[in-house]
Design a protein around this motif. Structure first.
Motif, short mmCIF file in Angstrom:
data_model
loop_
_atom_site.label_atom_id
_atom_site.label_comp_id
_atom_site.label_asym_id
_atom_site.label_seq_id
_atom_site.Cartn_x
_atom_site.Cartn_y
_atom_site.Cartn_z
N UNK A 52 99.13 28.83 14.26
CA UNK A 52 97.96 29.13 15.09
C UNK A 52 97.76 30.64 15.02
N UNK A 53 96.67 31.07 14.45
CA UNK A 53 96.38 32.49 14.27
C UNK A 53 95.41 32.91 15.37
N UNK A 54 95.90 33.71 16.30
CA UNK A 54 95.11 34.14 17.46
C UNK A 54 94.67 35.58 17.23
N UNK A 55 93.37 35.80 17.12
CA UNK A 55 92.82 37.13 16.86
C UNK A 55 91.87 37.53 17.97
N UNK A 56 91.75 38.81 18.26
CA UNK A 56 90.75 39.25 19.25
C UNK A 56 89.33 38.87 18.83
N UNK A 57 89.02 39.05 17.52
CA UNK A 57 87.70 38.77 16.98
C UNK A 57 87.87 38.07 15.63
N UNK A 58 86.89 37.30 15.18
CA UNK A 58 86.98 36.67 13.86
C UNK A 58 87.23 37.71 12.77
N UNK A 59 88.07 37.37 11.82
CA UNK A 59 88.43 38.19 10.66
C UNK A 59 89.49 39.25 10.96
N UNK A 60 89.80 39.53 12.22
CA UNK A 60 90.80 40.55 12.52
C UNK A 60 92.14 40.24 11.87
N UNK A 61 92.47 38.95 11.76
CA UNK A 61 93.78 38.58 11.22
C UNK A 61 93.94 38.99 9.76
N UNK A 62 92.81 39.13 9.05
CA UNK A 62 92.89 39.49 7.63
C UNK A 62 93.51 40.86 7.39
#
Length: 260
Positions: A52-62
Motif C-alpha cells: 500500500x503506497x500512501x502519498x500526500x499527493x498523486x505521483x509523489x511516490x515516484x
C-alpha cells in the motif's frame, strides 16, 4: 528523533528547504552509503502480501521509490495506491519554475487516473491546498485505517521529511500501522535536500538500500517524468513548479533508500 506516537522531534528550523540544498555529487561521493544493508523489494513485500503506497499527493511516490514500485510490479505483487489529496503538491519555493501550461485537476472524486493513464489512485480528501493536510489529520487517519489490511506492507513519506504534507502522511500512516500491527516502510524525499552525509538527524540504522538495475532506472526516470507532469496540473488560483535538473539528479542514484 521521534516519539512513540510518531511525531518528529527534528526542529523545522534545522531542515531548511530553501535553495538547491546538498548537491547530488556530494551524496554520490559519500562512502557511508556503501555500509548500508541491501534489501530487495520482494523481501520488503513477501509473496502473498500487498504493498500500500500512501502519498500526500498523486505521483509523489515516484520521487522516492519509483524503482522499487516498478520492481514490485515485475514480481507481480499487488499494489494499492493512496493519495491523501489531489490538491497542489508544490516543491520548495526557491526551486519553482514557470510552468509550461496550467490545467485543472479533478477535485470531486475518490479515485482518479494518473495523468499517464496508469493505475487508479484512491483520493482520501480531494481538493486540499498545499500544507492543509495537517488540519484534517485525524480524519485522514480514520479514512486510511479503513483501507489497510493486516497483511499489508505500507510505504509512505518519512514523518521527519521536512515538507509539511510529507510529514503529515508519515505521521498518519505510522499511527495506523502501529494500531493495526502492520509493517511500515518510510521513504525520505526532501531529506536529501536539507540534510548532509553523516547527518545524525537521519535514522541511518533503519536505512536500507534498494538497488536498481538498468531497467528499473529507466522506470525510475519515467516516474520522475510523471511527477513533473503532475506539477503541470494546476488549479487556476495557484502557481505550479517543476523541479530543476540539479534537484532531480538526487533521485537518480542507482539505488533508493528506505527506512524499515
Amino acid at each position: 528523533m521521534r516519539s512513540r506516537h510518531g511525531y518528529c522531534f527534528v526542529k523545522t528550523m534545522n531542515r531548511k528547504l530553501a535553495g538547491l540544498g546538498t548537491p547530488a555529487r556530494v551524496w554520490r561521493d559519500w562512502p557511508g552509503f556503501d555500509s548500508l544493508p541491501v534489501i530487495a523489494p520482494e523481501i520488503l513485500v513477501p509473496k502473498g502480501r500487498r504493498a500500500v503506497v500512501v502519498a500526500p499527493h498523486p505521483e509523489d511516490e515516484g520521487l522516492g521509490i519509483g524503482g522499487l514500485i516498478a520492481r514490485l510490479t515485475m514480481v507481480k505483487r499487488p499494489i494499492f495506491r493512496v493519495a491523501f489529496t489531489d490538491g497542489p503538491a508544490r516543491v520548495p519555493a526557491s526551486n519553482r519554475r514557470t510552468p509550461r501550461r496550467r490545467d485543472a485537476w479533478p477535485r470531486d472524486v475518490r479515485a482518479v487516473r494518473q495523468p499517464s493513464g496508469a493505475d487508479l489512485v484512491a483520493i482520501l480528501y480531494p481538493g486540499l491546498e498545499e500544507g492543509e493536510l495537517g488540519r484534517v489529520e485525524n480524519d485522514l487517519e480514520s479514512r486510511l485505517r479503513g483501507l489497510i489490511l493486516p497483511t499489508d506492507v505500507v510505504f509512505t513519506t518519512w514523518r521527519c521529511d521536512g515538507q509539511p504534507d510529507h510529514e503529515t502522511a508519515g505521521r498518519v500512516a505510522a499511527r495506523v500501522c502501529a494500531a493495526l500491527l502492520v509493517h511500515l516502510v518510510e521513504v525520505p524525499v526532501w531529506a536529501w535536500q536539507w540534510s548532509f552525509p553523516g547527518d545524525r538527524r537521519i535514522p541511518w540504522k533503519r536505512a536500507r538500500r534498494v538497488f536498481l538495475n538498468r531497467a528499473l532506472r529507466v522506470r525510475k526516470r519515467q516516474a520522475l517524468a510523471e511527477y513533473q507532469r503532475r506539477l503541470e496540473y494546476d488549479p487556476p488560483h495557484a502557481l505550479r513548479a517543476t523541479l530543476p535538473s540539479s534537484v532531480l539528479e538526487r533521485f537518480l542514484r542507482p539505488y533508493e533508500i528506505v527506512f524499515v
